[in-house]
Design a protein around this motif. Structure first.
Motif, PDB file in Angstrom:
ATOM      1  N   ALA A  44       4.073   3.111   0.905  1.00 11.76           N
ATOM      2  CA  ALA A  44       2.686   3.580   0.882  1.00 11.76           C
ATOM      3  C   ALA A  44       2.241   4.161   2.224  1.00 11.76           C
ATOM      4  N   GLY A  47       2.030   2.424  -8.730  1.00  5.73           N
ATOM      5  CA  GLY A  47       1.074   2.321  -7.638  1.00  5.73           C
ATOM      6  C   GLY A  47       0.912   0.873  -7.208  1.00  5.73           C
ATOM      7  N   PHE A  48      -0.216   0.577  -6.580  1.00  5.99           N
ATOM      8  CA  PHE A  48      -0.425  -0.763  -6.042  1.00  5.99           C
ATOM      9  C   PHE A  48      -0.592  -1.830  -7.123  1.00  5.99           C
ATOM     10  N   THR A  49      -0.804  -1.431  -8.354  1.00  9.69           N
ATOM     11  CA  THR A  49      -0.936  -2.424  -9.423  1.00  9.69           C
ATOM     12  C   THR A  49       0.358  -3.212  -9.642  1.00  9.69           C
ATOM     13  N   TYR A  99       6.129   0.500  -7.050  1.00  9.04           N
ATOM     14  CA  TYR A  99       5.046   1.283  -6.464  1.00  9.04           C
ATOM     15  C   TYR A  99       5.135   2.747  -6.882  1.00  9.04           C
ATOM     16  N   ASP A 121      -5.637   1.436  -4.976  1.00 10.96           N
ATOM     17  CA  ASP A 121      -5.508   2.807  -5.471  1.00 10.96           C
ATOM     18  C   ASP A 121      -6.856   3.512  -5.591  1.00 10.96           C
ATOM     19  N   GLN A 122      -7.951   2.728  -5.603  1.00  9.96           N
ATOM     20  CA  GLN A 122      -9.272   3.335  -5.721  1.00  9.96           C
ATOM     21  C   GLN A 122      -9.859   3.731  -4.366  1.00  9.96           C
TER      22      GLN A 122
END
Length: 253
Positions: free
Chosen positions: A51, A227-229, A223, A130-131
């Motif tokens: 990231a 993503g970060f989830t 990732y 991610d937001q």
């Protein structure tokens, strides 16, 4: 009278899950928890690198990076490195405060409280990172991940009386080399005691390094795909592991 039935695999797994983060420690429980935390550390470290290009568990590399970039004049990278080291130290310090607060009160969840804090941080980070659209969001990412790494490394250090550190792969690989050297040594001096390798320690360290690596692969691949989830899963596992000791304290009150 029917013969006693042996416990099922699910029953054994559930019992270990209930005790792995409890106040009563054994070498087996320490090993199980260390294995879990090594895998999660590998995930967090790889997610941080993919990231924001920072290995958030590698304080040796970060310290060297600060020195290098200071000489090269890259002051923003110096700032990121100092932030990472500071947050790692703050995470370890927070672990000590939370653990000693529970220990002084004889809580069953004296270790689990730290795992809950780590899980909630990862859960919030995995759900919200991610937001975040701030231009300098990498500063937030580094701060949270390094703080979490400090928490995690400090709690397994406390649990194992400084025998295990799940993020310090350099030290673990060094100890693996030492034990392999002891195993390979053959004394040619009669009357001298033999040099004996600690095969149990060797297996533990090799397993931790392997799980850190597998966690890294899972974190990087996860990732890129999610993503970060991807961090929500390890956070939920930590909560499951930490819940039984918490329930014991709540019932006691």
């Amino acid at each position: 009278m029917s013969p006693p039935q042996s416990p099922s695999f699910a029953g054994l797994a559930a019992r270990r899950l209930r005790t792995v983060a409890g106040a009563t420690r054994t070498s087996r429980r320490n090993r199980h928890l260390a294995n879990l935390l090594a895998f999660i550390a590998g995930m967090l470290n790889s997610v941080g690198f993919v990231a924001v290009s920072v290995y958030t568990s590698h304080m040796t590399g970060l310290t060297a990076s600060v020195a290098d970039h200071l000489v090269l004049g890259s002051m923003r990278l110096v700032g990121i490195g100092l932030e990472a080291i500071t947050c790692f130290v703050l995470g370890a310090g927070t672990c000590a405060v939370v653990f000693n607060w529970g220990r002084r009160r004889h809580h069953e969840a004296r270790f689990a409280n730290v795992l809950v804090l780590e899980a909630l941080l990862i859960l919030a980070f995995g759900g919200l990172a991610d937001q975040l659209t701030w231009r300098h969001r990498d500063l937030v990412f580094v701060a949270v991940l390094c703080f979490t790494m400090g928490l995690q490394n400090a709690i397994i250090t406390k649990i194992s009386a400084a025998q295990i550190r799940t993020t310090h792969v350099t030290g673990m690989v060094t100890d693996i080399g030492i034990e392999l050297g002891k195993a390979a040594y053959r004394s040619r001096m009669p009357g001298q005691p033999p040099v004996v390798a600690d095969l149990g320690k060797l297996g533990l360290l090799a397993g931790l390094v392997g799980l850190f690596f597998v966690g890294g692969v899972a974190g990087a691949a996860g990732y890129l795909a999610l993503g970060f989830t991807v961090l929500l899963a390890p956070a939920l596992v930590l909560l499951v592991v930490a819940t039984p000791p918490l329930l014991v304290d709540l019932r006691g009150r």
